[in-house]
Write a protein that holds these residues in place. Structure first.
Motif, mmCIF file in Angstrom:
data_model
loop_
_atom_site.group_PDB
_atom_site.id
_atom_site.type_symbol
_atom_site.label_atom_id
_atom_site.label_comp_id
_atom_site.label_asym_id
_atom_site.label_seq_id
_atom_site.Cartn_x
_atom_site.Cartn_y
_atom_site.Cartn_z
ATOM 1 N N LYS A 132 0.798 -1.284 0.070
ATOM 2 C CA LYS A 132 0.146 -0.148 -0.009
ATOM 3 C C LYS A 132 1.006 1.263 0.084
ATOM 4 C CE LYS A 132 -4.035 -2.096 -0.161
ATOM 5 N NZ LYS A 132 -4.572 -1.912 -1.244
ATOM 6 N N LEU A 133 1.773 1.259 0.829
ATOM 7 C CA LEU A 133 2.797 2.523 1.039
ATOM 8 C C LEU A 133 3.535 2.791 -0.571
ATOM 9 C CD1 LEU A 133 4.349 4.526 2.888
ATOM 10 C CD2 LEU A 133 6.128 2.678 2.851
ATOM 11 N N THR A 134 4.048 1.715 -1.097
ATOM 12 C CA THR A 134 4.619 1.862 -2.249
ATOM 13 C C THR A 134 3.649 2.389 -3.612
ATOM 14 O OG1 THR A 134 4.439 -0.348 -2.869
ATOM 15 C CG2 THR A 134 6.735 0.506 -2.013
ATOM 16 N N GLN A 135 2.270 1.902 -3.440
ATOM 17 C CA GLN A 135 1.494 2.320 -4.577
ATOM 18 C C GLN A 135 1.079 3.563 -4.218
ATOM 19 O OE1 GLN A 135 -2.041 -0.775 -4.686
ATOM 20 N NE2 GLN A 135 -0.391 -2.136 -3.932
ATOM 21 N N ILE A 136 0.594 3.972 -3.060
ATOM 22 C CA ILE A 136 0.231 5.504 -2.782
ATOM 23 C C ILE A 136 1.201 6.315 -3.002
ATOM 24 C CG2 ILE A 136 -0.550 7.069 -0.909
ATOM 25 C CD1 ILE A 136 -1.939 4.540 0.409
ATOM 26 N N LEU A 137 2.531 6.233 -2.742
ATOM 27 C CA LEU A 137 3.531 7.153 -2.643
ATOM 28 C C LEU A 137 3.868 7.259 -4.200
ATOM 29 C CD1 LEU A 137 5.761 6.810 0.384
ATOM 30 C CD2 LEU A 137 4.167 8.453 -0.134
ATOM 31 N N GLY A 138 4.103 6.081 -5.015
ATOM 32 C CA GLY A 138 4.587 6.184 -6.423
ATOM 33 C C GLY A 138 3.392 6.787 -7.114
ATOM 34 N N ALA A 139 2.182 6.561 -6.875
ATOM 35 C CA ALA A 139 0.972 7.370 -7.601
ATOM 36 C C ALA A 139 1.172 8.806 -7.362
ATOM 37 C CB ALA A 139 -0.295 6.856 -7.307
ATOM 38 N N THR A 140 1.432 9.132 -6.080
ATOM 39 C CA THR A 140 1.606 10.612 -5.687
ATOM 40 C C THR A 140 2.849 11.333 -6.410
ATOM 41 O OG1 THR A 140 0.819 10.081 -3.404
ATOM 42 C CG2 THR A 140 2.423 12.232 -3.853
ATOM 43 N N MET A 141 4.037 10.369 -6.755
ATOM 44 C CA MET A 141 5.195 10.955 -7.418
ATOM 45 C C MET A 141 4.759 11.307 -8.738
ATOM 46 S SD MET A 141 8.490 9.234 -6.104
ATOM 47 C CE MET A 141 8.075 7.652 -5.760
ATOM 48 N N ILE A 142 4.132 10.087 -9.429
ATOM 49 C CA ILE A 142 3.583 10.528 -10.618
ATOM 50 C C ILE A 142 2.793 11.658 -10.954
ATOM 51 C CG2 ILE A 142 2.224 9.530 -12.674
ATOM 52 C CD1 ILE A 142 3.157 6.621 -11.694
#
Length: 406
Positions: free
Chosen positions: A151-161
């Motif tokens: 969940k952490l990597t998905q949320i922060l990854g989407a935020t960066m994009i």
């Protein structure tokens, strides 16, 4: 604290949430502070020609990732265990290199998180590093650490994009020139070294194994799950590619206006020029997110290389992962980023990709490891091309860095 992460039954039906988490874990492990600094610097140096570098390096990265993930999935073995089956003791050597390299680079990840939080809130960078480390540690205190990490990597990854995409739009990069230079660079001599550097930055060291090892923890292995594993591996590369492209375009758009960027922090300078104080804060958020996900991904994968080799690590995986983060943070706070250590480990780390990729390619033809599975010939031979190229840069980089170290 004992390892509380429970492994699902072998060969379960692939869960898309886990596949997505594995993809983002791989991608965000690659997208760390070094990734951002590297992309911004090459964009400043090569300008539109960097599009060609990104295109070629991502193709090579995809070939390497597909070879490694397929062998891991079919065999159900982590990288070090595959190596030990081929040559007893080789797995210990690779695990040592990966863990040592991961530790050194995690010091940089912790420092990057501190810098990012300093940009956002103005707090001391060392305090910011501690806060980021605590956030990373919290992930591994959950009973289902793997799901929390997903969940952490998905949320922060989407935020960066989303945030980098916003800045990219505001800079209005020269898309026509980018399209042309992606297949026809004006200076091939400068692009070749950059291609090799980006290859290591995308799938080098521990990064290429991060998502694959996550799938093993979830029990998603076996030839019947290969289609889903392939989609996950592809998505991981695509996410890393999208972030790289957006960051490249955002910086290029500023450069195209003729404005000189601050060589001390090219990415921050570009974001600031593009969107003012808001852009500068966005840089801080993106940099922090990149660092935090890399801290988690680096710690998880580095420790995963030790799990099957040492019983005490396997029984206390979360505790060792937390310790990995804690020690990295302590070294950063009291020693800083030890440049000579980073140089030496960087030199050794440059040899990890060709070694591990070669091991996986040999294993792909070994029935004792992959059973009746038939590895695609095209993928096999292209994998050897990537191995040879990455070995060349690994050796030359090691010689150069060892010379400066000594």
């Amino acid at each position: 604290m004992t390892n509380t992460t429970t492994q699902e039954p072998k060969h379960p039906k692939a869960n898309w949430s886990i596949l997505l988490g594995a993809a983002f874990l791989m991608a965000t492990s690659a997208i760390g502070p070094g990734f951002m600094t590297q992309t911004a610097k090459f964009t400043n140096d090569l300008q539109a020609n960097f599009a060609f570098v990104i295109l070629v390096s991502i193709i090579m990265s995809y070939i390497a990732q597909m070879n490694v993930w397929r062998v891991i999935a079919v065999s159900g073995l982590r990288g070090q265990d595959v190596a030990n089956k081929l040559l007893p003791g080789l797995g210990y050597f690779i695990a040592f290199l990966v863990a040592l390299g991961g530790f050194a680079f995690n010091i940089g990840n912790v420092g990057g998180a501190g810098l990012g939080l300093n940009v956002i809130f103005g707090i001391d960078t060392k305090l910011g590093a501690v806060i980021a480390a605590v956030l990373g540690i919290i992930i591994f205190t959950f009973k289902s650490a793997g799901k929390a990490m997903d969940k952490l990597t998905q949320i922060l990854g989407a935020t960066m994009i989303l945030l980098i995409g916003y800045v990219c739009i505001t800079t209005a990069p020269p898309m026509g020139e980018v399209a042309v230079r992606s297949v026809s660079p004006t200076d091939m001599g400068k692009t070749v070294p950059a291609i090799l550097t980006l290859l290591g930055g995308t799938v080098g060291g521990y990064i290429i194994f991060s998502g694959g090892h996550r799938l093993i923890d979830a029990g998603i292995t076996g030839e019947e799950n290969l289609p889903e594993v392939t989609r996950s591996a592809t998505l991981g590369i695509v996410v890393a590619l999208v972030v790289r492209i957006l960051l490249f375009l955002a910086v290029l758009g500023v450069i195209a206006t003729g404005v000189a960027l601050d060589p001390k922090n090219i990415a921050a300078s570009a974001f600031h020029i593009a969107s003012g104080e808001v852009g500068y804060k966005i840089f801080g958020i993106v940099y922090t997110a990149a660092a935090l996900t890399s801290i988690v991904g680096c710690a998880f994968t580095s420790v995963s290389f030790l799990r099957t080799l040492f019983g005490v690590v396997n029984k206390n995986t979360n505790l060792f992962t937390i310790g990995f983060i804690v020690i990295s943070t302590i070294v950063y706070i009291f020693v800083g980023q030890p440049q000579k250590l980073l140089v030496l480990v960087g030199a050794l780390n440059g040899l990890i990709l060709p070694i591990t990729l070669a091991v996986m390619l040999i294993a792909s033809r070994n029935s004792k490891i992959v059973g009746p599975y038939k590895h695609p010939p095209v993928l096999f031979y292209l994998g050897w091309v990537v191995t040879i190229v990455s070995a060349y840069i690994g050796v030359t980089t090691m010689v150069k860095n060892l010379s400066s170290f000594l």
